[in-house]
Write an enzyme that holds these catalytic residues in place. Sequence first.
Site, mmCIF file in Angstrom:
data_model
loop_
_atom_site.group_PDB
_atom_site.id
_atom_site.type_symbol
_atom_site.label_atom_id
_atom_site.label_comp_id
_atom_site.label_asym_id
_atom_site.label_seq_id
_atom_site.Cartn_x
_atom_site.Cartn_y
_atom_site.Cartn_z
ATOM 1 N N SER A 50 7.340 0.577 -1.168
ATOM 2 C CA SER A 50 6.163 0.206 -0.369
ATOM 3 C C SER A 50 4.836 0.501 -1.056
ATOM 4 O O SER A 50 3.785 0.062 -0.572
ATOM 5 C CB SER A 50 6.196 0.932 0.973
ATOM 6 O OG SER A 50 6.229 2.336 0.785
ATOM 7 N N TYR A 51 4.839 1.241 -2.160
ATOM 8 C CA TYR A 51 3.583 1.539 -2.867
ATOM 9 C C TYR A 51 3.144 0.310 -3.648
ATOM 10 O O TYR A 51 3.902 -0.198 -4.472
ATOM 11 C CB TYR A 51 3.769 2.701 -3.848
ATOM 12 C CG TYR A 51 4.234 4.015 -3.269
ATOM 13 C CD1 TYR A 51 4.126 4.304 -1.905
ATOM 14 C CD2 TYR A 51 4.802 4.988 -4.094
ATOM 15 C CE1 TYR A 51 4.561 5.523 -1.402
ATOM 16 C CE2 TYR A 51 5.233 6.203 -3.598
ATOM 17 C CZ TYR A 51 5.116 6.461 -2.255
ATOM 18 O OH TYR A 51 5.556 7.669 -1.760
ATOM 19 N N SER A 52 1.959 -0.278 -3.488
ATOM 20 C CA SER A 52 0.886 0.103 -2.586
ATOM 21 C C SER A 52 0.562 -1.070 -1.645
ATOM 22 O O SER A 52 -0.452 -1.743 -1.772
ATOM 23 C CB SER A 52 -0.338 0.475 -3.389
ATOM 24 O OG SER A 52 -0.588 -0.563 -4.367
ATOM 25 N N GLY A 61 5.568 -2.758 -3.967
ATOM 26 C CA GLY A 61 6.295 -2.852 -5.230
ATOM 27 C C GLY A 61 5.413 -2.741 -6.455
ATOM 28 O O GLY A 61 5.918 -2.762 -7.579
ATOM 29 N N GLU A 62 4.095 -2.605 -6.256
ATOM 30 C CA GLU A 62 3.192 -2.547 -7.415
ATOM 31 C C GLU A 62 3.479 -1.326 -8.285
ATOM 32 O O GLU A 62 3.473 -1.415 -9.518
ATOM 33 C CB GLU A 62 1.733 -2.530 -6.944
ATOM 34 C CG GLU A 62 1.230 -3.864 -6.426
ATOM 35 C CD GLU A 62 1.661 -4.172 -5.002
ATOM 36 O OE1 GLU A 62 1.497 -5.335 -4.570
ATOM 37 O OE2 GLU A 62 2.172 -3.250 -4.308
#
Length: 316
Positions: A50-52, A61-62
């Site tokens: 979930s980031y960011s 997924g970043e």
Amino acid sequence: MTRIGRSDLDVFPLSLGGNVFGWTADREESFRILDAFHGGGGDFIDTADSYSAWLPGHTGGESETIIGEWLASRKPLDMVIATKVSKHPEFPGLSPRNVRAAAEASLARLGVDTIDLYYAHYDDPDVPMEEIVAGFDDLVRDGLVRYVALSNFTADRIRSWVELARAGGSDLPVAIQPHYNLVHRNVVEETIIPLAEEFDMSLVPYYGLAMGFLTGKYRSTVADEQSSPRARGAAKYATPEGLRIIDALERIGAAHDASIAATALAWLRAQPTVAAPIASASKVEQVEDLLASARIELTGEQLAELDRVSAWSPSS
């Protein structure tokens, strides 16, 4: 090095938090941070699918993508990668089908064959625990995940998971990731650490620096809307009681030629069942301090002083 629970994961006793990658640290700075951490002996990275997702224009997924690109570029040996499932916008919750799809997406972003440590990020009361446990066990049996872990679960729900896993012959969780630090102790010390000791699990705590308060940089409760998210989060701890903790950390740290932040993480690392605190760096200059925390050995007297100054009242 320190071992995580019953696993064979021997890691550097500090985990680099990946929540900042793609958020407060862009790709270039993230690479510099990862290079410095690995170059200083670090081998344990924590992230989540979930980031960011909270940033406008981001989908989640970043952080995993940046870590995956760094792994592909540097090809470091023996890195341990932990990630989490349940909060990605496309993969919410812990149903077995969702967890498998999320794990496959994380593997693709990270560019690895197996996730070393896979956390259920948050509990999901809408899915029967038996199904959750079976879903994670299937990932281990199919080779997508090496070890299972739990984050933000209550003690009762952790016990339920372990008991169901034992009864069904499923893979047992090896780690718990709670919110734990010198200004947030009571719930973990009353309920989670005893459980971890009982089931031979390790703690990998997040918010080890209390959103930056335990760096000593935030000594005022005043934080306006123009302040950074970190400053606003830290401001709530800048009470007289909180500042006494900072003063003690500063004095004890000076005896080790160490910063307030490094000393706070050293206290956390010394607590029962803690394998490796998680701490993030938004700038490469901060990494050296984080690495130093893993090498500080506080004396019994120093640990007792920090225990006293951060004392809490156990719940009745």
